[in-house]
Design a protein around this motif. Structure first.
Motif, PDB file in Angstrom:
ATOM      1  N   ILE A  48      -4.184   6.854  20.121  1.00 34.62           N
ATOM      2  CA  ILE A  48      -4.920   7.834  20.906  1.00 34.62           C
ATOM      3  C   ILE A  48      -6.162   7.834  20.911  1.00 34.62           C
ATOM      4  CG2 ILE A  48      -4.854  10.722  21.102  1.00 34.62           C
ATOM      5  CD1 ILE A  48      -1.974  10.492  20.374  1.00 34.62           C
ATOM      6  N   ALA A  49      -6.763   7.531  19.264  1.00 36.13           N
ATOM      7  CA  ALA A  49      -8.055   7.300  19.160  1.00 36.13           C
ATOM      8  C   ALA A  49      -8.999   6.497  19.878  1.00 36.13           C
ATOM      9  CB  ALA A  49      -8.338   7.092  17.591  1.00 36.13           C
ATOM     10  N   VAL A  50      -8.219   5.088  20.152  1.00 37.82           N
ATOM     11  CA  VAL A  50      -8.769   4.020  20.825  1.00 37.82           C
ATOM     12  C   VAL A  50      -8.566   4.340  22.367  1.00 37.82           C
ATOM     13  CG1 VAL A  50      -8.105   1.671  21.715  1.00 37.82           C
ATOM     14  CG2 VAL A  50      -8.014   2.191  19.435  1.00 37.82           C
ATOM     15  N   ALA A  51      -7.201   5.013  22.604  1.00 33.98           N
ATOM     16  CA  ALA A  51      -7.453   5.441  24.328  1.00 33.98           C
ATOM     17  C   ALA A  51      -8.459   6.547  24.729  1.00 33.98           C
ATOM     18  CB  ALA A  51      -6.110   6.298  24.697  1.00 33.98           C
ATOM     19  N   MET A  52      -8.676   7.425  23.771  1.00 34.32           N
ATOM     20  CA  MET A  52     -10.017   8.375  24.008  1.00 34.32           C
ATOM     21  C   MET A  52     -11.274   7.804  23.894  1.00 34.32           C
ATOM     22  SD  MET A  52      -9.059  11.773  24.085  1.00 34.32           S
ATOM     23  CE  MET A  52     -10.671  12.325  24.124  1.00 34.32           C
ATOM     24  N   LYS A  53     -11.656   6.847  23.326  1.00 38.17           N
ATOM     25  CA  LYS A  53     -12.930   5.846  23.124  1.00 38.17           C
ATOM     26  C   LYS A  53     -12.988   5.344  24.476  1.00 38.17           C
ATOM     27  CE  LYS A  53     -15.184   2.016  20.865  1.00 38.17           C
ATOM     28  NZ  LYS A  53     -15.025   1.111  22.043  1.00 38.17           N
ATOM     29  N   ASP A  54     -11.901   4.624  24.838  1.00 36.00           N
ATOM     30  CA  ASP A  54     -11.916   3.897  26.451  1.00 36.00           C
ATOM     31  C   ASP A  54     -12.166   5.001  27.331  1.00 36.00           C
ATOM     32  OD1 ASP A  54     -11.644   1.662  25.220  1.00 36.00           O
ATOM     33  OD2 ASP A  54      -9.452   1.575  25.574  1.00 36.00           O
ATOM     34  N   LEU A  55     -11.795   6.101  27.355  1.00 33.40           N
ATOM     35  CA  LEU A  55     -11.656   7.228  28.497  1.00 33.40           C
ATOM     36  C   LEU A  55     -13.258   7.825  28.443  1.00 33.40           C
ATOM     37  CD1 LEU A  55      -8.426   9.357  28.253  1.00 33.40           C
ATOM     38  CD2 LEU A  55      -9.487   8.151  30.204  1.00 33.40           C
TER      39      LEU A  55
ATOM     40  N   GLY B  79       3.818   5.109  21.302  1.00 35.32           N
ATOM     41  CA  GLY B  79       2.710   4.243  21.425  1.00 35.32           C
ATOM     42  C   GLY B  79       2.550   3.640  22.851  1.00 35.32           C
ATOM     43  N   LYS B  80       3.074   4.314  23.897  1.00 33.51           N
ATOM     44  CA  LYS B  80       2.654   3.922  25.166  1.00 33.51           C
ATOM     45  C   LYS B  80       2.496   5.215  26.051  1.00 33.51           C
ATOM     46  CE  LYS B  80       3.964  -0.431  24.478  1.00 33.51           C
ATOM     47  NZ  LYS B  80       3.014  -1.651  24.835  1.00 33.51           N
ATOM     48  N   PHE B  81       1.799   4.766  27.191  1.00 33.77           N
ATOM     49  CA  PHE B  81       1.438   5.807  27.954  1.00 33.77           C
ATOM     50  C   PHE B  81       1.986   5.577  29.466  1.00 33.77           C
ATOM     51  CE2 PHE B  81      -2.150   5.768  25.274  1.00 33.77           C
ATOM     52  CZ  PHE B  81      -2.416   7.317  24.888  1.00 33.77           C
ATOM     53  N   LYS B  82       2.576   6.351  30.172  1.00 32.32           N
ATOM     54  CA  LYS B  82       2.953   6.084  31.418  1.00 32.32           C
ATOM     55  C   LYS B  82       2.913   7.585  32.490  1.00 32.32           C
ATOM     56  CE  LYS B  82       8.212   6.795  30.789  1.00 32.32           C
ATOM     57  NZ  LYS B  82       9.302   6.089  30.982  1.00 32.32           N
TER      58      LYS B  82
ATOM     59  N   PRO C 123      12.523   5.278  34.867  1.00 24.36           N
ATOM     60  CA  PRO C 123      12.285   4.059  34.312  1.00 24.36           C
ATOM     61  C   PRO C 123      12.020   2.800  34.692  1.00 24.36           C
ATOM     62  CG  PRO C 123      14.807   5.158  34.420  1.00 24.36           C
ATOM     63  CD  PRO C 123      13.734   5.910  35.180  1.00 24.36           C
ATOM     64  N   LYS C 124      11.405   3.200  36.201  1.00 20.18           N
ATOM     65  CA  LYS C 124      11.064   1.842  36.767  1.00 20.18           C
ATOM     66  C   LYS C 124       9.375   1.858  36.631  1.00 20.18           C
ATOM     67  CE  LYS C 124      14.492   2.442  40.292  1.00 20.18           C
ATOM     68  NZ  LYS C 124      14.537   2.698  41.815  1.00 20.18           N
ATOM     69  N   LEU C 125       9.045   2.877  36.146  1.00 23.75           N
ATOM     70  CA  LEU C 125       7.418   2.944  35.881  1.00 23.75           C
ATOM     71  C   LEU C 125       6.991   2.154  34.832  1.00 23.75           C
ATOM     72  CD1 LEU C 125       6.908   6.762  36.445  1.00 23.75           C
ATOM     73  CD2 LEU C 125       6.457   4.766  38.042  1.00 23.75           C
ATOM     74  N   LYS C 126       5.813   1.532  34.822  1.00 27.84           N
ATOM     75  CA  LYS C 126       5.237   0.789  33.801  1.00 27.84           C
ATOM     76  C   LYS C 126       4.544   1.541  32.776  1.00 27.84           C
ATOM     77  CE  LYS C 126       3.117  -3.201  34.384  1.00 27.84           C
ATOM     78  NZ  LYS C 126       2.251  -4.279  34.834  1.00 27.84           N
ATOM     79  N   GLN C 127       4.510   1.030  31.462  1.00 29.58           N
ATOM     80  CA  GLN C 127       3.999   1.560  30.371  1.00 29.58           C
ATOM     81  C   GLN C 127       2.754   0.923  30.034  1.00 29.58           C
ATOM     82  OE1 GLN C 127       7.040   3.415  27.535  1.00 29.58           O
ATOM     83  NE2 GLN C 127       8.094   1.546  28.288  1.00 29.58           N
ATOM     84  N   PHE C 128       1.819   1.779  29.212  1.00 29.84           N
ATOM     85  CA  PHE C 128       0.608   0.931  28.921  1.00 29.84           C
ATOM     86  C   PHE C 128       0.208   1.623  27.505  1.00 29.84           C
ATOM     87  CE2 PHE C 128       0.846   1.329  33.463  1.00 29.84           C
ATOM     88  CZ  PHE C 128       0.552   0.255  33.667  1.00 29.84           C
TER      89      PHE C 128
ATOM     90  N   LEU D 194      -3.625   2.309  32.489  1.00 32.11           N
ATOM     91  CA  LEU D 194      -2.652   2.779  33.400  1.00 32.11           C
ATOM     92  C   LEU D 194      -3.384   2.990  34.592  1.00 32.11           C
ATOM     93  CD1 LEU D 194      -0.274   5.826  32.674  1.00 32.11           C
ATOM     94  CD2 LEU D 194      -1.659   5.861  34.566  1.00 32.11           C
ATOM     95  N   VAL D 195      -4.527   3.862  34.592  1.00 27.59           N
ATOM     96  CA  VAL D 195      -5.265   4.226  35.897  1.00 27.59           C
ATOM     97  C   VAL D 195      -5.686   2.877  36.624  1.00 27.59           C
ATOM     98  CG1 VAL D 195      -7.442   5.057  36.729  1.00 27.59           C
ATOM     99  CG2 VAL D 195      -6.187   6.145  34.946  1.00 27.59           C
ATOM    100  N   GLU D 196      -6.147   1.891  35.769  1.00 30.31           N
ATOM    101  CA  GLU D 196      -6.695   0.594  36.453  1.00 30.31           C
ATOM    102  C   GLU D 196      -5.404  -0.245  37.272  1.00 30.31           C
ATOM    103  OE1 GLU D 196      -9.439  -2.846  34.471  1.00 30.31           O
ATOM    104  OE2 GLU D 196      -7.079  -2.990  33.975  1.00 30.31           O
ATOM    105  N   HIS D 197      -4.230   0.080  36.777  1.00 24.78           N
ATOM    106  CA  HIS D 197      -3.355  -0.702  37.274  1.00 24.78           C
ATOM    107  C   HIS D 197      -2.880   0.118  38.653  1.00 24.78           C
ATOM    108  CE1 HIS D 197       0.784  -2.151  37.829  1.00 24.78           C
ATOM    109  NE2 HIS D 197       1.272  -1.080  37.980  1.00 24.78           N
TER     110      HIS D 197
END
Length: 210
Positions: free
Chosen positions: A34-41, A100-103, A112-117, A123-126
């Motif tokens: 989550i810390a890395v995700a926040m940094k990227d955001l 550990g995954k965002f979707k 079940p068909k949605l990708k995880q990141f 996720l947004v980039e995808h």
């Protein structure tokens, strides 16, 4: 009267210790992710933090379909929400975090068909890349993969067609950041570019295309 052998007691204590260590490791791993995700955001320029749903709606009200931003979720079970302009008007798409995954949060049949990141920005980039697909074959793939019925807390039937094409920045992004995005779209081999190490570090600090 019953008694329990010292061996059984030691086994139970060992199991408890192992469970505690596993839980502690899981929490530490989640905190790191989550810390890395926040940094990227925070590097994106289109993360609006604690913006409310009503405030997001006002920002998107006159925007074209596909315009979006990311903000903190107002619901306790979710960390982030994508607010986007759709054909039905502004709507909010929750981002789920688990193991550990965002979707994207979704109706049960689609989930079940949605990708995880591992990253919210990834996720947004995808979905941005799918939404921007220009040729017919890619557009058809995008329609199947991205234009899914995702959970929406602002539509009467609970579903909305997902289209993400243009982010709304909190402020005019720096020219350096826009150049970094342009370079990232052209190559993944930043370390091979004839640039000073300081510039390479800046490029690799944000490796996304949006």
């Amino acid at each position: 009267m019953t008694c329990q052998s010292s061996e059984s007691t030691e086994t139970l204590e060992s199991d408890r210790d192992r469970d505690r260590r596993a839980n502690a490791n899981a929490v530490e791993s989640d905190e790191s992710t989550i810390a890395v995700a926040m940094k990227d955001l925070k590097n994106t320029g289109w993360y609006w933090g604690s913006l409310t749903a009503n405030e997001a709606k006002e920002i998107l009200q006159d925007a074209s379909e596909g315009t979006f931003l990311v903000r903190d979720s107002s619901q306790r079970d979710y960390l982030f929400t994508i607010s986007a302009m759709t054909s039905a008007g502004p709507t909010n798409l929750r981002i789920e975090y688990k193991h550990g995954k965002f979707k994207l949060d979704s109706v049960v049949l689609v989930k079940p068909k949605l990708k995880q990141f591992t990253s919210v920005v990834h996720l947004v980039e995808h979905y941005v890349q799918l939404s921007r697909a220009s040729d017919k074959a890619a557009a058809a793939a995008a329609a199947a993969a991205a234009a899914v019925a995702v959970a929406s807390n602002s539509q009467p039937n609970g579903t909305v067609q997902l289209l993400l094409t243009r982010p709304v920045y909190t402020a005019t992004p720096a020219l350096q950041h826009l150049c970094r995005i342009a370079i990232n779209r052209q190559t993944r081999r930043v370390q091979e570019l004839p640039l000073p190490n300081r510039l390479k570090d800046y490029l690799t600090d944000y490796t996304y295309h949006v």
